[in-house]
Design a protein around this motif. Structure first.
Motif, PDB file in Angstrom:
ATOM      1  N   VAL A  53       0.847  -1.190   0.000  1.00  7.59           N
ATOM      2  CA  VAL A  53       0.000   0.000   0.000  1.00  7.59           C
ATOM      3  C   VAL A  53       0.884   1.243   0.000  1.00  7.59           C
ATOM      4  O   VAL A  53       1.902   1.299   0.696  1.00  7.59           O
ATOM      5  CB  VAL A  53      -0.928   0.007   1.232  1.00  7.59           C
ATOM      6  CG1 VAL A  53      -1.725   1.293   1.296  1.00  7.59           C
ATOM      7  CG2 VAL A  53      -1.847  -1.201   1.199  1.00  7.59           C
ATOM      8  N   THR A  54       0.518   2.225  -0.813  1.00 12.59           N
ATOM      9  CA  THR A  54       1.280   3.473  -0.885  1.00 12.59           C
ATOM     10  C   THR A  54       0.913   4.370   0.291  1.00 12.59           C
ATOM     11  O   THR A  54      -0.265   4.647   0.538  1.00 12.59           O
ATOM     12  CB  THR A  54       0.990   4.217  -2.207  1.00 12.59           C
ATOM     13  OG1 THR A  54       1.317   3.348  -3.303  1.00 12.59           O
ATOM     14  CG2 THR A  54       1.812   5.498  -2.301  1.00 12.59           C
ATOM     15  N   THR A  55       1.907   4.828   1.024  1.00 15.64           N
ATOM     16  CA  THR A  55       1.688   5.730   2.153  1.00 15.64           C
ATOM     17  C   THR A  55       2.610   6.935   2.037  1.00 15.64           C
ATOM     18  O   THR A  55       3.587   6.916   1.283  1.00 15.64           O
ATOM     19  CB  THR A  55       1.968   5.017   3.490  1.00 15.64           C
ATOM     20  OG1 THR A  55       3.338   4.615   3.523  1.00 15.64           O
ATOM     21  CG2 THR A  55       1.070   3.808   3.661  1.00 15.64           C
ATOM     22  N   ILE A  64      -6.893  11.709   1.223  1.00 18.82           N
ATOM     23  CA  ILE A  64      -5.875  10.655   1.200  1.00 18.82           C
ATOM     24  C   ILE A  64      -6.058   9.840  -0.073  1.00 18.82           C
ATOM     25  O   ILE A  64      -7.150   9.330  -0.348  1.00 18.82           O
ATOM     26  CB  ILE A  64      -6.001   9.743   2.429  1.00 18.82           C
ATOM     27  CG1 ILE A  64      -5.836  10.564   3.714  1.00 18.82           C
ATOM     28  CG2 ILE A  64      -4.970   8.617   2.379  1.00 18.82           C
ATOM     29  CD1 ILE A  64      -6.097   9.774   4.968  1.00 18.82           C
TER      30      ILE A  64
END
Length: 278
Positions: A53-55, A64
């Motif tokens: 997951v991209t954070t 977001i």
């Protein structure tokens, strides 16, 4: 034909499947160094995280950006391992739990050896694929003669870089002895290996136990990450009794079957250390 009531409490399938399963788990290096998972299906699917997951940092109150984690699947199909032992009719009809344990351990030794051989050697089907044929396993080259523990330190580092943690070393008796003879300095009688004070006679390298298996090829050491070695076991272990095959000698055949395979979703977490001789 007369059925004796005393045989009703004897060694009969399938209630005594645990008579085989428990000794195999106690004797097999695969179970001692890996993580057992059970399944009732013919195939066991292991999810592998392909894309995370991209954070990132987000301004307060800002939207977001959503992202999805992508998963691959590793299919593991347990292979059937079987062992056969011939016992006397008296032992088979004995309802004493100790009799069942003796039968179970006899078969379990055969199955445990077969499972470990599949894990550490390159065997043809129907044996399951093990560490010997694992693509992507981390590799370390050791000198022809061991002089220090540097190759093992490198193995720990490579496993950690892949997200694993070496929890045990597995090697043959000759290599284990060679490493055990290493001293902390020239002319010293103090060994480099640390004794495990919690178990008499057990040796450790860098705080990890050393397990000896006759099925590891010569001049080879495996560093195994327990959480990344899944020993997939079917729940339908059976103990079958045949009273006809050995009728003329008044003996009985007892056959145990157990289905096992290995799942290693992150191959690089395991390390194969070999030297020039290997």
């Amino acid at each position: 034909m007369t059925m004796l009531s005393s045989a009703n409490g004897a060694v009969l399938p399938p209630e005594y499947g645990a008579v085989v399963t428990k000794p195999v788990e106690a004797l097999s290096v695969a179970y001692l160094t890996g993580t057992k998972v059970t399944t009732s299906a013919s195939e066991y699917l292991i999810p592998i995280l392909a894309t995370d997951v991209t954070t990132g940092a987000v301004v307060e109150g800002a939207e977001i950006t959503p992202s999805d984690a992508d998963f691959d699947e590793l299919k593991v199909k347990p292979a059937k391992f079987a062992g056969l032992t011939i016992i006397s009719r008296e032992l088979a009809d004995d309802s004493n739990p100790a009799a069942a344990d003796q039968v179970g351990r006899s078969i379990a030794r055969q199955i445990a050896n077969s499972v470990d051989k599949a894990l550490f050697q390159d065997l043809a089907a129907p044996n399951p694929a093990g560490l010997a044929t694992l693509t992507g396993i981390s590799a370390v080259e050791a000198p022809a003669a061991w002089v220090n523990l540097d190759p093992l330190e490198e193995a720990v580092s490579l496993s950690e870089a892949a997200g694993g943690r070496v929890t045990a070393w597995v090697t043959g008796a000759a290599t284990a002895l060679e490493v055990a003879k290493l001293k902390d300095a020239t002319g010293s009688n103090k060994g480099l290996l640390n004794p495990d004070l919690t178990a008499e006679g057990r040796r450790t390298i860098l705080g990890r136990p050393v397990v000896v298996s006759p099925f590891v090829p010569a001049d080879t050491v495996y560093g195994i990450s327990r959480e990344d070695l899944l020993v997939v076991t079917r729940e339908d272990t059976r103990l079958d009794v045949d009273r006809s095959a050995y009728f003329s000698s008044d003996r009985i055949g007892v056959r145990g079957t157990m289905r096992v395979a290995f799942g290693m979703p992150v191959p690089a977490t395991h390390v194969r250390i070999t030297n020039a001789a290997a």
